[in-house]
Design a protein around this motif. Sequence first.
Motif, short mmCIF file in Angstrom:
data_model
loop_
_atom_site.label_atom_id
_atom_site.label_comp_id
_atom_site.label_asym_id
_atom_site.label_seq_id
_atom_site.Cartn_x
_atom_site.Cartn_y
_atom_site.Cartn_z
N VAL A 263 44.27 32.36 44.23
CA VAL A 263 45.41 33.24 44.50
C VAL A 263 46.69 32.44 44.29
O VAL A 263 46.85 31.34 44.86
N ASP B 274 44.89 35.30 40.61
CA ASP B 274 45.17 36.56 41.29
C ASP B 274 46.58 36.49 41.84
O ASP B 274 46.87 35.73 42.78
N PRO C 30 49.15 38.23 43.98
CA PRO C 30 49.19 39.34 44.95
C PRO C 30 50.47 40.14 44.82
O PRO C 30 51.51 39.61 44.38
#
Length: 839
Positions: free
Chosen positions: A11, A101, A103
Amino acid sequence: MRLDIDPRRLVVQPGAPATFVATVTNTSALIAGYSVRVLGADPSWVRLDEPELRLFPDETSAVVVTLTLPEGVPAGERRVALQVRDLADDGAIAVQDVVLDVPPAPRTSLKLDPPTVTAGAAAVFSVLVHNEGNTQQVGRVVARDPEAATAFTFQPPSFSIPPGQSMTLALQARARRPFVGDPRMRPFELRFDGPSAPPADAPPAAAGVFVQKPRFARGMLALLGLLLALTTFAVVVTIALSSVVGRSAADRDLALQVAQARNQQAATGTSALSGSVTDLSTGAGVGDVSVEAFGDDPAEPILTTATTDDGTFVLAQLPAGEYTLRVRGAGFDETWYPAAPTQGDAQPVPVQTGQSVTDLTVLVGGVPATLAGTVTGTDVAGAILTVELPLDTGPLAGTPPEQGEAPAVPTSGAVVRTVPVGAEGTFEIADLPSPGVYDLVVAKDGFVSSVQRVDVAAGEDRTGVRLALVQGDGSIAGSVTGFSGPVAGATVTATSGQVVVETVSLTQDEVGSFVLRGLPTPAAYTVVVSADGYAPATLNLTLTQAQALTGVAVVLGRDEATLGGLVSVAGGKADGVDVTVTDGALTLQTVTQSTDPVGRWSLSGLRVPSTYTVTFSRGDLESQVLSVSIDAFGNVTAGASSATSVDVTMRPATASIYGVVLQPPVQDADPEPVGNVRVTVSSGSEQRVVYTASTPAGEVGSYVVDGLEPGTYTVTFSRAGTRATSEIVVLAAAQREPVSPTLVAPARIQGKVTYAGGAVGDGLAVLLYRASEYGTAAGPVATTTTDDKGRYDFDDVDAPENYLIEVRVTTDGSVLATSAPLTLGPSEQPVVNIVIRST
């Protein structure tokens, strides 16, 4: 070369550094140099602690890769690739994907333009909405004012804005316009409302002010006060007016002057002035009052006329010039156009020859009136009497007032005067503008408000007005239940305007039942029921006159719920799996436990009812997503068998290929494991390269290519001197596919050395040279000796290549014979016989 990456998925918050580690292993038998770079990302985003490596055989080194994505990178999944290339072999490249990823980071700004608008009943603003986040922003803008007296309308009512873009909304603010007094400040705030809206206690996104002008400004009030004062003084020094019918002698004289004005005509002139005279209190036209036009002589009017029944007037046949207009009439104070108390304050009206000036409006006020009376009831002390101008009649509605009494319901007209009611119930309201129609509203907490409409004549002194204040006569009864039965001790609060009545549900006998008594009716109530451990419930109920509402059933749900379950991994351990539970507004996270039972997880504090998205993820496993719905009692209605059985089975996210490569040393020999075979796994633009092991002896020929995404791959095996071989492999997630090919024998050169007379060349040295290096300082690539039958053999020769063979007595001796140049292809095994001729 072997490349491993940990983690393969991470992330990344824009603006914050994120790191992963790439491990490079030199699987060759030579010292090798490697360059490391990241594909699919701007170079300014990437920092490598070791962009180039130099490794000994079987040596491993780690490269720390730091990625810093800039602000504004769109949310979602983004892929980059790490490439490791052998500096000595352009074809030796290893590439592996890393999934980033990003967010969602929603952020919306609002700008109000202009921040302040001065207007009458409605004002128009522009709202600039800018999406400063990295994801599509969907929602609407809401406006709130602390008085809840302003209605707001947005056009369009909602928006959907891509990241980095803006949109302009039209905002109309509308409120009931003050009738008289100072401009009213109506501040308001703007907030964003949507799936990613900030919390309710966050500061507003923007603020503005709607400055609302009254219909008549304070200057007009001052004039009205002066007119009232003059009228009151006139009343005190003359005869008190008990009704509009009684008139003083001065009024009668004035009436005679009006009658005479109807017959007066101007002698000359072609210009005209016309307009109307309007009652300041009622907004209606005033008939039978005189209108006088003054020219150069302020003491003598040039022309006088009287208004008709609807208040209009015409001053005709006037000479060109500048005029001031005076209006006088029985029951009204003298007023100069447009609403001035003296001629010096009047506004002159110029008129040209032959010109007609129309639409002149003069506002006049009547002499003050007085109202007095009594409020009856069981407890009138502390009651408040409010005098209001009604909104359905009179000047606020733009229609003439109607006679009669108003219905006994609260109104919300323009407040003229507020007075307290004494303990004995008496009240008196003096200096009330007249004539006019007013609503008298008497109110007190816990009592039914009473309203009476009165029509007040000019200067009237009315007494004996009676208003009733009645104790609340309505009630609401019902019961409170929860997920485990009746709820005792729940707080039940009913609110309607300023009226607040509270009780609690019974703790014995009829447990959970409640009754709210003494509610003023008719009225609409908001009933809020709350109890510890339960989510509050809100009901909107309306009571008619003296209604006793029964059978109200209130069901309270849980104030929060808990979800949990067990994660298992096929062929592995399920500890350390990230579990994220979100409903868009609330997001909670945990990890599966590593102690017995391994893989168990639980999250509490979930709002109900709601639908949650539950995501299970770990770097080496395929992510799984479930949608779980929870009702108000914390029970799962969809997505799982129960709130404690949200279970999943996860599997490895990537596949692998492994095996042992075999090759016969010579043609027709038994195959055996062989090292340093190049294994290339490719799919589209992605390519992975490894080499079979050459040590230790028990692992020679083995290889492993892991971390492969599911898909179709071409696996190619190649070795110097041997024809390459390929296979097509289809991989599913978590699949381990064995591929163990047998390569054809490597290239080989063999033959026999004889003398020209037929004798066998026994014990002679045979040297193999590359044709391109023959005659240079470069030595032979291989050397052997003929046996007793004159035969020689070069096994495992590199191909394709051009060679030349030399025969000598010894390795360092003189040359006896040389073969013709030989072109050797992969896996070819030619026979080259050499004859030594006498010199």
